[in-house]
Design a protein around this motif. Sequence first.
Motif, PDB file in Angstrom:
ATOM      1  N   THR A   1       0.836  -1.202   0.000  1.00 54.97           N
ATOM      2  CA  THR A   1       0.000   0.000   0.000  1.00 54.97           C
ATOM      3  C   THR A   1       0.870   1.252   0.000  1.00 54.97           C
ATOM      4  O   THR A   1       0.546   2.229  -0.676  1.00 54.97           O
ATOM      5  CB  THR A   1      -0.955  -0.009   1.204  1.00 54.97           C
ATOM      6  N   ASP A   2       1.982   1.225   0.736  1.00 59.53           N
ATOM      7  CA  ASP A   2       2.887   2.392   0.761  1.00 59.53           C
ATOM      8  C   ASP A   2       3.428   2.694  -0.635  1.00 59.53           C
ATOM      9  O   ASP A   2       3.488   3.852  -1.047  1.00 59.53           O
ATOM     10  CB  ASP A   2       4.048   2.165   1.734  1.00 59.53           C
ATOM     11  N   GLU A   3       3.825   1.659  -1.370  1.00 63.05           N
ATOM     12  CA  GLU A   3       4.332   1.859  -2.734  1.00 63.05           C
ATOM     13  C   GLU A   3       3.228   2.366  -3.663  1.00 63.05           C
ATOM     14  O   GLU A   3       3.471   3.235  -4.510  1.00 63.05           O
ATOM     15  CB  GLU A   3       4.945   0.568  -3.281  1.00 63.05           C
ATOM     16  N   LEU A   4       2.021   1.831  -3.520  1.00 60.39           N
ATOM     17  CA  LEU A   4       0.894   2.301  -4.338  1.00 60.39           C
ATOM     18  C   LEU A   4       0.612   3.774  -4.051  1.00 60.39           C
ATOM     19  O   LEU A   4       0.365   4.563  -4.970  1.00 60.39           O
ATOM     20  CB  LEU A   4      -0.355   1.459  -4.083  1.00 60.39           C
TER      21      LEU A   4
ATOM     22  N   ARG B   1       0.862   6.880  -6.783  1.00 59.20           N
ATOM     23  CA  ARG B   1      -0.376   7.597  -7.135  1.00 59.20           C
ATOM     24  C   ARG B   1      -0.427   9.015  -6.581  1.00 59.20           C
ATOM     25  O   ARG B   1      -1.455   9.691  -6.680  1.00 59.20           O
ATOM     26  CB  ARG B   1      -1.579   6.810  -6.614  1.00 59.20           C
ATOM     27  N   ALA B   2       0.653   9.486  -6.013  1.00 52.99           N
ATOM     28  CA  ALA B   2       0.679  10.804  -5.370  1.00 52.99           C
ATOM     29  C   ALA B   2       0.323  11.939  -6.317  1.00 52.99           C
ATOM     30  O   ALA B   2      -0.198  12.965  -5.892  1.00 52.99           O
ATOM     31  CB  ALA B   2       2.044  11.049  -4.735  1.00 52.99           C
ATOM     32  N   ASP B   3       0.565  11.758  -7.605  1.00 54.19           N
ATOM     33  CA  ASP B   3       0.296  12.837  -8.562  1.00 54.19           C
ATOM     34  C   ASP B   3      -1.087  12.735  -9.221  1.00 54.19           C
ATOM     35  O   ASP B   3      -1.411  13.547 -10.089  1.00 54.19           O
ATOM     36  CB  ASP B   3       1.376  12.861  -9.637  1.00 54.19           C
ATOM     37  N   ILE B   4      -1.907  11.786  -8.801  1.00 53.71           N
ATOM     38  CA  ILE B   4      -3.275  11.715  -9.336  1.00 53.71           C
ATOM     39  C   ILE B   4      -4.082  12.836  -8.693  1.00 53.71           C
ATOM     40  O   ILE B   4      -4.172  12.920  -7.466  1.00 53.71           O
ATOM     41  CB  ILE B   4      -3.927  10.348  -9.055  1.00 53.71           C
TER      42      ILE B   4
END
Length: 193
Positions: free
Chosen positions: A147-150, A154-157
Amino acid sequence: MSRQIETHHYITRLNQDFLRCAVYDSNEPSANLIGVEYIVSDKIFDTLPSDEQKLWHSHDHEVTSGMWVNPGVKETMQRTELENIAHTYGKFWCTWQKAQCVLLLLEYSDRLPLGAPALMMSPQIVNMGVINPELVLVRDRKFNISTDELRKARADIPASKPGNARVADYWMHTGKGFAIDIEQGEMKMLGGS
C-alpha cells in the motif's frame, strides 16, 4: 463506524459515466454476494440534488491512498482507469451484515443475508474513515502488494475537481450517517389512492 469489512467489487461499465458493481466478501469461490455499488462520474454526480449527493461517497482518497487495488494488474496498465475512478462517486448498499448478524443470530450469519441494508462509506483520511492498519497488512500480504508503494506511485493523481460544492462523504462533514428502519406500512395501489 466501528465495523470495517473486506470487499471485492466485480464491475460492469455501462458507459463512461456509470458503473455497476456486484460486491462480495472475498475473492474465493465460496464468497458471498453482500451488496451492490453504483458508481457515477463527477459529471453525473454534479447534476444530482444535494439530498441524493449525501448518500454517495467519493473515491479520490480510496485511489490515492492505495486502498483501491486491482490485484494482478500492473500499476502502469491501470493508470488511466485509476485517474478516472478518482473522479467518481459510489453508493454502496450492503445487504449482508455479517459482522452485525453474528451478534444477532450466530447460527445464520454465514448462510443468510439478515437485517436491513446499510449504506456504506469508503476509506478516508479522517479518524472514523481510517482503515485499521492490521487489515491493510493482511490484504497486502494476501495479494503481495505494498500500500505504501501504491500511495507513492499515485501521489500525482489529482483529487476531485476543486471548487465544486460537494455533499458527498456527508458522514465526514457532519459526523452523521443514514440508517434504514424496517417499518410496517400500508400498501398503495398503482395509479390509485
